[in-house]
Design a protein around this motif. Structure first.
Motif, short mmCIF file in Angstrom:
data_model
loop_
_atom_site.label_atom_id
_atom_site.label_comp_id
_atom_site.label_asym_id
_atom_site.label_seq_id
_atom_site.Cartn_x
_atom_site.Cartn_y
_atom_site.Cartn_z
N UNK A 49 28.66 38.13 37.70
CA UNK A 49 27.37 38.15 37.38
C UNK A 49 26.36 38.35 38.86
N UNK A 50 26.97 38.40 40.07
CA UNK A 50 26.24 38.84 41.15
C UNK A 50 26.66 40.09 41.76
N UNK A 51 25.90 41.01 42.11
CA UNK A 51 26.41 42.21 42.60
C UNK A 51 27.30 41.97 43.88
N UNK A 52 28.28 42.71 43.91
CA UNK A 52 29.41 42.32 45.15
C UNK A 52 30.49 41.88 44.40
N UNK A 53 30.39 41.29 43.11
CA UNK A 53 31.74 40.75 42.31
C UNK A 53 32.70 41.80 42.37
N UNK A 54 33.76 41.44 42.46
CA UNK A 54 35.03 42.29 42.45
C UNK A 54 36.00 42.22 41.43
N UNK A 55 35.68 42.88 40.47
CA UNK A 55 36.51 42.68 39.02
C UNK A 55 37.71 42.95 39.02
N UNK A 56 38.54 43.41 40.07
CA UNK A 56 39.91 43.76 40.07
C UNK A 56 40.43 42.72 41.42
N UNK A 57 39.84 41.91 41.92
CA UNK A 57 40.54 40.93 42.97
C UNK A 57 41.50 40.35 42.62
N UNK A 58 42.31 40.08 43.44
CA UNK A 58 43.67 39.52 43.39
C UNK A 58 43.08 37.93 42.81
N UNK A 59 43.77 37.64 41.68
CA UNK A 59 43.43 36.21 40.92
C UNK A 59 44.89 35.50 40.95
N UNK A 60 44.88 34.28 41.36
CA UNK A 60 45.97 33.48 41.12
C UNK A 60 46.16 32.63 39.96
N UNK A 61 47.25 32.81 39.35
CA UNK A 61 47.51 31.93 38.32
C UNK A 61 48.73 30.82 38.44
N UNK A 62 48.68 29.94 37.67
CA UNK A 62 49.88 28.71 37.72
C UNK A 62 51.16 29.47 37.49
N UNK A 63 51.83 29.31 38.75
CA UNK A 63 53.18 29.86 38.62
C UNK A 63 54.14 29.22 39.65
#
Length: 215
Positions: A49-63
Motif C-alpha cells: 500500500x506504500x510506494x516502494x513496496x516490493x511485491x516480489x521480495x523474498x518472503x520467509x515461510x514456516x519451514x
C-alpha cells in the motif's frame, strides 16, 4: 509487527542463523490465531500500500526442516535465545508464546521475558537484548521511514535501526536514495537494498495489521 534480531553478538551475527529464525516462525498461524485474520504477512520492509513496496521480495515461510538445516550449517544447533517484549500491545504475549513453540520445533530454546515498556526501550537503545518484539508506524508516507530508519548503520538503537544491522552496500544504496528526487530512481535503489536485506534477515518480518475504520 516484527522481531528485532540483535545482529552484533554471535551467533546472531551470522545471517545463516538469522535466516533459520525466519524459517522457524508460523506467520499464518499468528495472523489467524492472534490477529483473527486482520493482517497480512509482511513482504519486505516497505508495507503493502506504500510506494516502494516490493511485491516480489523474498518472503520467509514456516519451514522447520530448512531452519534445522541452516542451524546445522552454521554449527548453531542447541541454540538458546531470549525474546523480550512489553505489555504495550496485548497481542505480543500470544505472539511470543507461538514463537516459543515454533522455535522449539526447530530445536531452539526460546525464553520469553515480559518487561515494562520504558525498560524495554532502554534495553533496545543500548543493544542489551537478543530478540525483541516491536512495531513501527511511519510519520509520513515515504519508504525512507522504513528503509533509512531501520537499516542505516548511523541509526543504531531507538532512532530506527534497532537490530544494529550494518551492511556497507545497503548503507550506500539507501543514502543515495535519500539524495534523489525522482521516485522511480529511488525505488530502484531501495529495491536493490531490499534484496540484500531479506537475505541478511536482520529482522523477522511478521505482519502488517489491517485496520478497519468506520466511515
Amino acid at each position: 509487527g516484527h522481531v528485532y534480531i540483535h545482529c552484533e553478538p554471535p551467533p546472531l551475527n551470522d545471517p545463516t542463523v538469522r535466516q533459520a529464525l525466519s524459517y522457524a516462525v508460523d506467520y499464518q498461524g499468528i495472523i489467524k490465531g492472534v490477529l483473527q485474520g486482520h493482517g497480512v504477512q509482511m513482504r519486505g520492509p516497505v508495507p503493502k500500500g506504500m510506494w516502494g513496496h516490493k511485491e516480489d521480495a523474498l518472503q520467509y515461510t514456516k519451514d522447520i526442516a530448512k531452519a534445522k538445516a541452516l542451524l546445522k550449517e552454521a554449527k548453531a544447533e542447541g541454540l538458546k535465545l531470549t525474546l523480550i517484549y512489553s505489555e504495550r500491545r496485548p497481542s505480543w504475549e500470544q505472539i511470543a508464546s507461538i514463537m516459543q513453540a515454533n522455535f522449539a520445533e526447530a530445536g531452539i530454546e526460546l525464553k520469553i521475558e515480559l518487561m515494562a515498556n520504558p525498560t524495554l526501550r532502554d534495553k533496545v537503545d543500548r543493544g542489551d537484548f537478543q530478540l525483541c518484539l516491536g512495531a513501527w508506524s511511519p510519520d509520513y508516507a515515504d519508504p525512507s521511514m522504513f528503509m533509512n530508519f531501520w537499516f542505516d548503520s548511523k541509526n543504531f538503537g531507538l532512532p530506527g535501526n534497532r537490530s544494529r544491522y550494518k551492511n556497507d552496500t545497503v548503507d550506500a544504496l539507501i543514502r543515495k536514495a535519500m539524495e534523489l528526487a525522482d521516485p522511480r530512481e529511488r525505488v530502484k535503489l531501495y529495491n536493490e537494498a531490499q534484496d540484500i536485506i531479506m537475505v541478511d534477515a536482520p529482522y523477522i518480518f511478521l505482519h502488517q495489521t489491517e485496520s478497519y475504520v468506520p466511515m
